[in-house]
Design an enzyme around this catalytic site. Sequence first.
Site, PDB file in Angstrom:
ATOM      1  N   LYS A  54       0.842  -1.204   0.000  1.00 34.37           N
ATOM      2  CA  LYS A  54       0.000   0.000   0.000  1.00 34.37           C
ATOM      3  C   LYS A  54       0.876   1.253   0.000  1.00 34.37           C
ATOM      4  O   LYS A  54       0.631   2.197  -0.746  1.00 34.37           O
ATOM      5  CB  LYS A  54      -0.936  -0.013   1.221  1.00 34.37           C
ATOM      6  CG  LYS A  54      -2.076  -1.031   1.080  1.00 34.37           C
ATOM      7  CD  LYS A  54      -2.868  -1.284   2.368  1.00 34.37           C
ATOM      8  CE  LYS A  54      -3.891  -2.396   2.135  1.00 34.37           C
ATOM      9  NZ  LYS A  54      -4.668  -2.772   3.311  1.00 34.37           N
ATOM     10  N   GLN A  98      -4.525  -1.558   9.640  1.00 38.26           N
ATOM     11  CA  GLN A  98      -4.580  -2.888   9.023  1.00 38.26           C
ATOM     12  C   GLN A  98      -5.229  -3.891   9.975  1.00 38.26           C
ATOM     13  O   GLN A  98      -4.884  -3.967  11.157  1.00 38.26           O
ATOM     14  CB  GLN A  98      -3.153  -3.334   8.641  1.00 38.26           C
ATOM     15  CG  GLN A  98      -3.091  -4.618   7.845  1.00 38.26           C
ATOM     16  CD  GLN A  98      -3.703  -4.510   6.441  1.00 38.26           C
ATOM     17  OE1 GLN A  98      -3.749  -3.443   5.836  1.00 38.26           O
ATOM     18  NE2 GLN A  98      -4.180  -5.619   5.917  1.00 38.26           N
ATOM     19  N   ASP A 121     -10.773   3.330   4.308  1.00 40.48           N
ATOM     20  CA  ASP A 121     -11.149   1.916   4.199  1.00 40.48           C
ATOM     21  C   ASP A 121     -12.666   1.754   4.073  1.00 40.48           C
ATOM     22  O   ASP A 121     -13.141   0.686   3.690  1.00 40.48           O
ATOM     23  CB  ASP A 121     -10.724   1.177   5.488  1.00 40.48           C
ATOM     24  CG  ASP A 121      -9.519   0.286   5.285  1.00 40.48           C
ATOM     25  OD1 ASP A 121      -9.333  -0.225   4.166  1.00 40.48           O
ATOM     26  OD2 ASP A 121      -8.769   0.101   6.263  1.00 40.48           O
TER      27      ASP A 121
HETATM   28  N1  GUN Z   1      -7.283  -6.691   6.163  1.00 35.62           N
HETATM   29  C1  GUN Z   1      -7.694  -7.392   5.080  1.00 35.62           C
HETATM   30  N2  GUN Z   1      -8.218  -6.563   4.145  1.00 35.62           N
HETATM   31  C2  GUN Z   1      -8.138  -5.315   4.664  1.00 35.62           C
HETATM   32  C3  GUN Z   1      -8.524  -4.034   4.160  1.00 35.62           C
HETATM   33  O1  GUN Z   1      -9.055  -3.867   3.063  1.00 35.62           O
HETATM   34  N3  GUN Z   1      -8.253  -2.987   5.001  1.00 35.62           N
HETATM   35  C4  GUN Z   1      -7.688  -3.145   6.226  1.00 35.62           C
HETATM   36  N4  GUN Z   1      -7.497  -2.066   6.961  1.00 35.62           N
HETATM   37  N5  GUN Z   1      -7.340  -4.323   6.717  1.00 35.62           N
HETATM   38  C5  GUN Z   1      -7.562  -5.387   5.932  1.00 35.62           C
END
Ligand code: GUN
Length: 295
Positions: A54, A98, A121
């Site tokens: 990311k 995350q 998100d």
């Molecule tokens: N863990 C798995 N997919 C995601 C996501 O799209 N965002 C976040 N913050 N954590 C995740």
Amino acid sequence: MTAKIISGTETAKAIREELKIEIAELKEKHNVVPGLVTILVGEDPASQSYVTAKNKTAHALGIHSEQMTLAADISEQELLNLIEKYNNDDKIHGILVQLPLPKHINEAKVLYTINPDKDVDGFHPVNVGKMVLGEQCYLPCTPHGILELLTRSGVKTSGAEVVVIGRSNIVGKPISNLMLQKRDGGNATVTICHTRTKDMAAHTKRADIIIAAVGVPKMVTADMVKEGVVVIDVGVNRIGKTAEGKAILAGDVDFDGVKEKAAAITPVPGGVGPMTITMLMKNTLQAAKQAAGLI
Ligand code: GUN
């Protein structure tokens, strides 16, 4: 029939080129640089690699990105304080924590603490509520990426029988909701299957589109699908390691078997994964434009 491969890598690349231009223009015309912070708690290797990807993508597109890695035993309060700090930081337009978090931290409390305007998100209840109502909001990145993949690949969703396997807050619930809405990539008849579904194959066999998001490697097999189905595989399962120590990945779909019956299918890796990251960048740009009063 051998399926057309729906490449998330290629689609994501095209969208990133569009975003790069918009981000450069935002800086040139308005002196605004979108800012993203990612917060990772602990050392889960899969989460580490997602967060690194990311930040790398953000950097490549001209987004200011900060990567915070915190010890697995950090207290809940320390994490909440850090989020508050970024809620009040004008350089940061998007905050991503995350998931999953260690067991001693209350995930809901953490997600509620993120300012909804910075919730790139789309996990804050305010954004979830707006999404369900079809209002302008941050769409959660994986479902948003799936919609883009379907629409940009010319898959007709209107009137289609869609079977979603999995009911998580991150994928199953939101993609089901988005695909039934009156919108591009929507207007479908949606069925949601989960661990308590009695006869999964009875549902998947009549599906025009299957979205698999269960976390069980190769669970969807050729005998469970009809000829001409479109399959979106959200699973990223680590099923082993190469001699060099690199993770071997498998989706939730038995790709080799199902591709012989499907009209189109996403691979793993190179399917939904790159789209999720790209939609995060799109949301961060949206956050920066909103903060600057441009939308
Ligand atoms: N863990 C798995 N997919 C995601 C996501 O799209 N965002 C976040 N913050 N954590 C995740």
